[in-house]
Scaffold this motif. Structure first.
Motif, PDB file in Angstrom:
ATOM      1  N   UNK A 110      -1.302  10.139  52.320  1.00  0.00           N
ATOM      2  CA  UNK A 110       0.042  10.671  52.142  1.00  0.00           C
ATOM      3  C   UNK A 110      -0.132  12.014  53.130  1.00  0.00           C
ATOM      4  N   UNK A 111       1.022  12.501  53.204  1.00  0.00           N
ATOM      5  CA  UNK A 111       1.093  13.949  53.977  1.00  0.00           C
ATOM      6  C   UNK A 111       1.326  13.855  55.468  1.00  0.00           C
ATOM      7  N   UNK A 112       0.914  14.334  56.357  1.00  0.00           N
ATOM      8  CA  UNK A 112       0.982  14.788  57.686  1.00  0.00           C
ATOM      9  C   UNK A 112       1.012  13.371  58.507  1.00  0.00           C
ATOM     10  N   UNK A 113       1.658  13.002  59.497  1.00  0.00           N
ATOM     11  CA  UNK A 113       1.722  12.024  60.406  1.00  0.00           C
ATOM     12  C   UNK A 113       0.288  12.261  61.318  1.00  0.00           C
ATOM     13  N   UNK A 114      -0.410  13.021  61.214  1.00  0.00           N
ATOM     14  CA  UNK A 114      -1.294  13.261  62.040  1.00  0.00           C
ATOM     15  C   UNK A 114      -2.417  11.745  62.388  1.00  0.00           C
ATOM     16  N   UNK A 117      19.212   6.374  65.332  1.00  0.00           N
ATOM     17  CA  UNK A 117      17.696   5.907  64.948  1.00  0.00           C
ATOM     18  C   UNK A 117      16.559   7.053  65.761  1.00  0.00           C
ATOM     19  N   UNK A 118      15.873   7.818  64.780  1.00  0.00           N
ATOM     20  CA  UNK A 118      15.292   8.953  65.534  1.00  0.00           C
ATOM     21  C   UNK A 118      13.817   8.851  65.015  1.00  0.00           C
ATOM     22  N   UNK A 119      12.727   8.502  65.845  1.00  0.00           N
ATOM     23  CA  UNK A 119      11.442   8.821  65.607  1.00  0.00           C
ATOM     24  C   UNK A 119      10.849   9.846  65.901  1.00  0.00           C
ATOM     25  N   UNK A 120       9.851  10.250  65.096  1.00  0.00           N
ATOM     26  CA  UNK A 120       9.238  11.655  65.665  1.00  0.00           C
ATOM     27  C   UNK A 120       7.611  11.559  65.286  1.00  0.00           C
ATOM     28  N   UNK A 121       6.834  12.072  66.059  1.00  0.00           N
ATOM     29  CA  UNK A 121       5.433  12.046  65.690  1.00  0.00           C
ATOM     30  C   UNK A 121       5.208  13.227  64.879  1.00  0.00           C
ATOM     31  N   UNK A 122       6.170  13.259  63.760  1.00  0.00           N
ATOM     32  CA  UNK A 122       5.838  14.439  62.763  1.00  0.00           C
ATOM     33  C   UNK A 122       6.503  13.817  61.436  1.00  0.00           C
ATOM     34  N   UNK A 123       5.758  14.059  60.409  1.00  0.00           N
ATOM     35  CA  UNK A 123       6.022  13.402  59.184  1.00  0.00           C
ATOM     36  C   UNK A 123       7.687  13.954  58.513  1.00  0.00           C
ATOM     37  N   UNK A 124       7.724  15.141  58.775  1.00  0.00           N
ATOM     38  CA  UNK A 124       9.083  15.708  58.444  1.00  0.00           C
ATOM     39  C   UNK A 124      10.193  15.324  59.102  1.00  0.00           C
TER      40      UNK A 124
END
Ligand code: SF4
Lengths: 173, 418
Positions: free
Chosen positions: A65-69, B114-121
């Motif tokens: 879980x957490x960041x997409x890193x 639809x948007x994807x980002x290399x960032x979880x937020x």
């Protein structure tokens, strides 16, 4: 895909990606072998001493879980972790692992039957985890065929290289 | 269909989709920050020369700006070269601020897309009715190559929010309360829809706090249903056409939750997990070393306005470091124009350049062993902001500002300037 046999390295619930791969190493973007030297370094430093290539991580709920890193999946893969079996995964880690060719299996109940140091065999095609000492088998979710295809090719890049060279086909479904 | 189902159906050119189905969707916006470096390496490995559509790719720097090391400087340089080579127009280098503020400001977060980002937020952009979610770098390389991505259609969860907030209580307290109720995996793989009168009367910035933090309960996407406010905000910022998609009246929800905020008190997420939520009153008096106001959660103008109101004419407690980080250059500029920056500086605060700053523990304002920070950010994992022996409490801008003055965790109360 051949079943994978390995020694269990066990973790609890909610292991987040900051724990797997500390933020201070995010400036390492290309050197995968270097990333592998920092798995779990700040919170579980014993991992780097005790874990061995070929080990299988078994974890509780919400692993990753957490960041997409992506480094969190990359560091495990290049450390030599053979696969991760968990009660459940956080979705970005799960996808990252598949895309990097790191086998992941959701196996509800697994943490109750498998202990740290045990040996297990994971069968991605059947969707099962077998405990070699007791012979008990825990069913796991079976990955959709096209996802297995990505793992089989060794990850999304190799998979796309293959499918794009076959001509235009996207290879993601 | 729910809003997530409708958007995925459109993006997959289908008349309808159901939860659990796997579909291939066309991507409208693909965003990356510094980790574009990882993406471009993977992209090169695929062996293609050109990205699928340079107009749909957005790249900016926000996580480590200005470059804190030579390594990062080289990363930035490699990405700049790639951007020039590929003709990527939506490139903001390091001057604009945090991705989850800059994209909306630039009219790139649009309903129905639809948007994807290399960032979880990336879930943040659901505040505009966008199906927006985080993906990894290798997967993004696949998007750069093909413009498509597979998704499992998520089941939906409806969170109906009613009632008016008490003074000093805000969207941050609401979402912390919800995460405390549901747990860190409580909305795993779900599409979360925030509905109800409380949401419709909220500002756009407050709605973004909800969709931003939904990530911390595992949501795949989160939405505030677009309304006139949303459409006005987006239209002011883009000339692109977009189609507003709304959930149907007979949409099916896997879970439904009711929350009344009338009696809600200020909340705080205690170390070391976001779902370890308590009323501020239960931890009041706990010592702090640092107070941080900023991030993609609470670094917007309304957050700085609240903090300035609390801090006006006051001084930060001796021994406490107050860091203020506007979420973007535009927010910073407005905060200067409105006099907030002066208030922070007179109070003894340090105002940093827009960006992620200490939020992810990469540089700027890190914590030593034993130190405690109260922060408006969205993660308090062990070691996230520096030493694994430090602690982070997450709270609203009002709570953080009041705590900075007191030198200890303090519940904001009417009359405290708020
Ligand atoms: S402010 Fe923090 S949570 Fe937001 S994008 Fe930056 S590092 Fe991530």
């Amino acid at each position: 895909m051949e079943p994978i046999k390995g020694r269990v390295y066990k973790f609890g619930d909610d292991i987040n990606t900051d724990v797997i791969y500390p933020g201070k190493y995010l400036s390492i973007t290309t050197d995968r072998e270097e990333m592998a030297k920092h798995c779990f370094e700040t919170v579980y430093p014993a991992f780097l001493k005790d874990a061995r290539p070929g080990d299988i991580i078994v974890a509780g709920r919400n692993f990753g879980c957490g960041s997409s890193r992506e480094q969190a999946a990359t560091c495990l893969r290049y450390f030599g972790i053979a696969g991760v079996v968990a009660e459940s995964f956080a979705r970005i880690f799960y996808r990252n692992a598949i895309n990097l060719g790191l086998p992941v299996l959701v196996a509800p109940g697994i943490t109750r039957v498998v202990q740290h140091g045990d040996t297990i065999v994971i069968d991605l095609e059947k969707g099962s985890v077998t405990h070699t000492r007791t012979g008990t088998t825990t069913e796991s979710s079976r990955l959709p065929d096209f996802v297995l295809g990505i793992l089989q090719d060794g990850g999304l890049i190799a998979h796309l290289r293959r499918s794009l060279s076959r001509g235009g086909e996207q290879g993601v479904e | 269909m729910t809003i997530a189902e409708k958007i995925l159906a459109r993006a997959a050119s289908r008349t309808s989709v159901k939860p659990g189905e796997v579909v291939t969707a066309k991507i409208d916006v693909a965003m990356s920050h510094e980790n574009a470096d990882v993406v471009l390496r993977a992209f090169r490995e695929i062996g293609l020369d050109k990205v699928w559509d340079p107009e749909r790719i957005v790249i900016l720097f926000d996580h480590r700006i200005p470059a804190e090391s030579e390594k990062t400087a080289i990363t930035h340089q490699r990405i700049r070269n790639f951007v020039a080579e590929q003709g990527i127009e939506h490139f903001y280098d390091l001057k604009e601020g945090i991705c989850h503020q800059v994209l909306p400001e630039s009219g790139l977060s649009r309903p129905g897309e639809v948007m994807v980002g290399t960032d979880s937020h990336t879930t943040t952009h659901g505040a505009f009715g966008t199906f927006a979610t985080g993906i990894g770098a290798t997967e993004m390389a696949g998007v750069w190559a093909t413009g498509e991505l597979w998704f499992t259609v998520p089941a939906s969860m409806r969170i109906n929010v009613t009632g008016a907030f008490r003074k000093c209580v805000s969207a941050k307290d609401l979402i912390l309360k919800v995460i405390g109720m549901l747990g860190a995996a409580g909305a795993d793989y779900r599409s979360v829809e925030f509905r109800g009168t409380t949401i419709t009367s909220m500002t756009i910035a407050s709605r973004m706090v909800l969709t931003n933090l939904s990530m911390e309960m595992g949501a795949k996407v989160a939405f505030c249903i677009p309304d006139d406010k949303t459409i006005a905000y987006v239209r002011e910022r883009t000339r692109e056409e977009f189609t507003v998609l709304l959930p149907d009246g007979d949409a099916v929800y896997a879970d439904e939750i009711e929350v009344d905020v009338s009696d809600l008190a200020s909340m705080v997420a205690c170390p070391h997990s976001v779902d370890n939520v308590k009323p501020v009153s239960e931890v009041a008096g706990a010592r702090i070393d640092q107070a941080l106001i900023g991030s993609c959660t609470n670094g917007r103008l309304e957050d700085l306005a609240i903090a300035a109101e609390v801090l006006y004419g006051k001084r930060v407690a001796a021994g406490v470091r107050l860091l203020v980080i506007p979420a973007s250059r535009r927010v910073y500029l407005e905060a200067v124009q409105k006099g907030y920056v002066e208030v922070f500086l007179r109070a003894g605060g340090l105002v940093l350049n827009p960006g992620c700053g200490p939020c992810l523990g990469a540089h700027q304002g890190l914590l030593a062993p034993g130190e405690v920070c109260i922060s408006t950010t969205n993660r308090n994992f062990k070691g996230r902001m520096g030493s694994p022996e430090s602690s982070v409490y997450l709270a609203s801008p009002a709570t953080v500002a009041c705590s900075a003055i007191a030198g200890a965790i303090t519940e904001p109360a009417p009359g405290s300037g708020q």
